[in-house]
Enzyme design. Structure first.
Site, PDB file in Angstrom:
ATOM      1  N   PRO A 288      59.446  34.331  39.642  1.00  0.00           N
ATOM      2  CA  PRO A 288      59.183  33.399  38.569  1.00  0.00           C
ATOM      3  C   PRO A 288      60.162  34.009  37.304  1.00  0.00           C
ATOM      4  CG  PRO A 288      57.702  35.595  38.026  1.00  0.00           C
ATOM      5  CD  PRO A 288      58.807  35.933  39.768  1.00  0.00           C
ATOM      6  N   GLY A 289      60.253  32.829  36.507  1.00  0.00           N
ATOM      7  CA  GLY A 289      61.271  32.136  35.330  1.00  0.00           C
ATOM      8  C   GLY A 289      60.531  31.805  34.267  1.00  0.00           C
ATOM      9  N   ARG A 290      59.978  30.620  34.589  1.00  0.00           N
ATOM     10  CA  ARG A 290      59.531  29.588  33.134  1.00  0.00           C
ATOM     11  C   ARG A 290      58.184  29.915  33.315  1.00  0.00           C
ATOM     12  NH1 ARG A 290      61.201  24.125  32.938  1.00  0.00           N
ATOM     13  NH2 ARG A 290      61.771  24.911  35.468  1.00  0.00           N
ATOM     14  N   ARG A 326      67.035  20.854  27.283  1.00  0.00           N
ATOM     15  CA  ARG A 326      65.820  20.700  28.408  1.00  0.00           C
ATOM     16  C   ARG A 326      65.134  18.747  27.828  1.00  0.00           C
ATOM     17  NH1 ARG A 326      61.606  21.721  29.719  1.00  0.00           N
ATOM     18  NH2 ARG A 326      62.131  21.445  31.927  1.00  0.00           N
ATOM     19  N   TYR A 330      66.748  16.708  31.308  1.00  0.00           N
ATOM     20  CA  TYR A 330      65.940  15.575  32.373  1.00  0.00           C
ATOM     21  C   TYR A 330      65.244  15.077  32.388  1.00  0.00           C
ATOM     22  CZ  TYR A 330      67.508  20.829  33.713  1.00  0.00           C
ATOM     23  OH  TYR A 330      67.782  21.807  33.432  1.00  0.00           O
ATOM     24  N   CYS A 356      76.068  14.080  17.521  1.00  0.00           N
ATOM     25  CA  CYS A 356      76.743  12.995  17.702  1.00  0.00           C
ATOM     26  C   CYS A 356      76.507  12.066  18.672  1.00  0.00           C
ATOM     27  CB  CYS A 356      78.260  12.684  16.939  1.00  0.00           C
ATOM     28  SG  CYS A 356      78.496  13.011  15.051  1.00  0.00           S
ATOM     29  N   GLU A 357      75.505  12.025  18.865  1.00  0.00           N
ATOM     30  CA  GLU A 357      75.349  11.513  20.658  1.00  0.00           C
ATOM     31  C   GLU A 357      74.221  10.897  20.128  1.00  0.00           C
ATOM     32  OE1 GLU A 357      77.247  12.857  24.019  1.00  0.00           O
ATOM     33  OE2 GLU A 357      77.730  13.570  23.010  1.00  0.00           O
ATOM     34  N   TYR A 384      64.571  28.474  29.556  1.00  0.00           N
ATOM     35  CA  TYR A 384      65.604  27.465  29.587  1.00  0.00           C
ATOM     36  C   TYR A 384      65.782  26.972  28.259  1.00  0.00           C
ATOM     37  CZ  TYR A 384      64.328  28.664  34.282  1.00  0.00           C
ATOM     38  OH  TYR A 384      64.632  29.582  35.633  1.00  0.00           O
TER      39      TYR A 384
END
Ligand code: LLP
Length: 434
Positions: A288-290, A326, A330, A356-357, A384
């Site tokens: 497991p990570g998240r 994120r 996503y 600037c995006e 993440y």
């Protein structure tokens, strides 16, 4: 519909003020500035304990081990706390191997995965003696065999099976479909194990599978698990012994409306299936990570400007896509809350950063009662988050703080502009150095 505040352990609201364990978030921003990642030690440890206790049978014997997927958050303080609780680690690069060794992790608690391991990374992993290399392709298997030969040792490996199971998650974080780049195609696995068993420098020890991330139901796991257990049965018949089964990670978290199974229920369901099918002797690894760190961290940011437009209002904050990628990558939802009650009139804003995006947004259509200078907490940012941060627009990465009760520890300093270009040279300087 995702629009609620996730239930967070370690972070709480009292009398209109938000706290990380015993410290007010306002105090943290005064002491450490913004943007600021804040992690709760208690939240990380309690998620780990939930996994670990489900991994132990009533008679005290262990039925699974946790190998934390450090790609989710590889700050040394996070790794060290988990190591102290007994976690092993899942690594995907030489850099992550260096971090694990730096905190004193036992090489035998390390599993090395990744679809494009370089020769240097493989050699290093073998030299330090990792528990297992998870092999993702036939050419990689051959490369490992050749490297092990030059080192005069045998490489312990698992094959990563691509079970062709739909994890029903965002396409960028789905990994177990046959169109994904990961793992060895299901129909090729037996043949590849037969080949691996004949390679002189290869020690087949396990089998591995990971179907994706932010998965909110157990059923795709059970489908994948059944397919992998079928393979183990066949391998056993052929005399190829599998000592461990690595089920990867991927359990989702509540970002604000999802309802994934809880850690205990999820772990029990998987491990019960392994045992029901008669594989009690198998050592099971979970990665497991998240679900260990995601809801144990937040990102604090200050409101710079409130800009009202014809169709849209913008709440321009000092964190940006380079700090938390994120949302733009996503279209991920992160709940955003002011850390103290304000008298400001509520308004609907897109929360955006200074980069600037137009893709630089952190939340869309959020109703917030805020004034310039107020602090917002972007929730569920412990996984993440910082690890995917960049220096785009020559923005130093945020500081990171871990709170333990009434103490806050600066576990990574804010990057200075100078540190961002210290490894660069003009052509003149570079030629002088030659
Ligand atoms: N094991 C393997 C082999 C993995 O590839 C991953 C994650 C994990 C374990 C841990 O998965 P978790 O429990 O954290 O879901 N950047 C994306 C997530 C990418 C996940 C990559 N692999 C995001 O922000 O959602």
């Amino acid at each position: 519909m995702v629009n609620a505040i996730p239930s967070l352990l370690g972070f709480s609201e009292k009398n209109g003020q938000w706290f990380a364990e015993g410290i007010s978030l306002r105090k943290l921003t005064q002491d450490f500035g913004t943007p600021l990642y804040v992690y709760s030690k208690e939240a990380i440890c309690s998620a780990y304990r939930a996994y670990d206790s489900a991994c132990i049978r009533p008679d005290g014997t262990r039925r699974a081990r946790i190998h934390y997927a450090m790609k989710a958050n590889s700050n040394l303080a996070v790794l060290d706390e988990l190591k102290q609780l007994g976690a092993g680690f899942d690594l995907v690069s030489g850099g992550e191997l260096a971090r694990a060794l730096h905190i004193g992790a036992d090489p035998k608690s390390l599993v090395f995965a990744g679809v494009g391991k370089s020769s240097a990374e493989i050699e290093n992993a073998l030299r330090v003696g990792v528990k297992c290399i998870n092999v993702e392709s036939i050419p990689e298997l051959q490369r490992i065999n050749a490297i092990a030969k030059t080192m005069n040792l045998r490489a312990p490996i698992s094959l990563r099976v691509n079970p062709d199971v739909d994890a029903n998650t965002h396409p960028y974080i789905s990994t177990g479909l046959k169109d994904n780049k990961f793992g060895i195609a299901y129909y090729e696995v037996l043949k590849t194990y037969r080949e691996a068993a004949l390679l002189p420098q290869i020690d087949v020890i396990g089998i591995d599978c990971h179907i994706g991330s932010q998965i909110t139901s157990t059923s795709p796991y059970l489908d994948a698990l059944d397919k992998v257990l079928d393979l183990i049965t066949q391998l056993q018949r052929e005399g190829i012994k599998i000592h461990h089964l690595d089920l990867g990670g991927g359990l989702g978290i509540d970002y604000g409306g999802e309802s994934p199974p809880n850690i205990t229920e999820f772990t029990n369901t998987l491990l019960n299936r392994v045992e029901e099918r008669g594989f009690c002797h198998l050592e099971v690894l979970l990665e497991p990570g998240r679900s260990l760190v995601g809801n144990a961290g937040i990102l604090l940011t200050q409101v710079e400007y409130l800009k009202t437009g014809v169709d849209k209002n913008f709440c321009i904050v000092n964190a940006a896509m380079n700090d938390l990628m994120r949302p733009t990558l996503y279209e991920a939802y992160h709940a955003i809350v002011p850390i103290h009650v304000s008298q400001a009139k509520p308004n609907c804003y897109d929360v955006v950063g200074p980069v600037c995006e137009s893709g630089d947004w952190l939340g869309k259509d959020r109703v917030l009662a805020v004034n310039e200078g107020d602090i917002l907490a972007i929730l569920s940012a412990g996984a993440y988050g910082f690890v995917m941060a960049s220096n785009y627009n020559t923005r130093g990465r945020a500081a990171e703080v871990m709170v333990d009760g009434n103490e806050a520890y600066l576990v990574r300093q804010r990057e200075t502009p100078e540190s961002l270009y210290e490894n660069e040279r003009t052509i003149n300087q570079a030629s002088a150095l030659k």
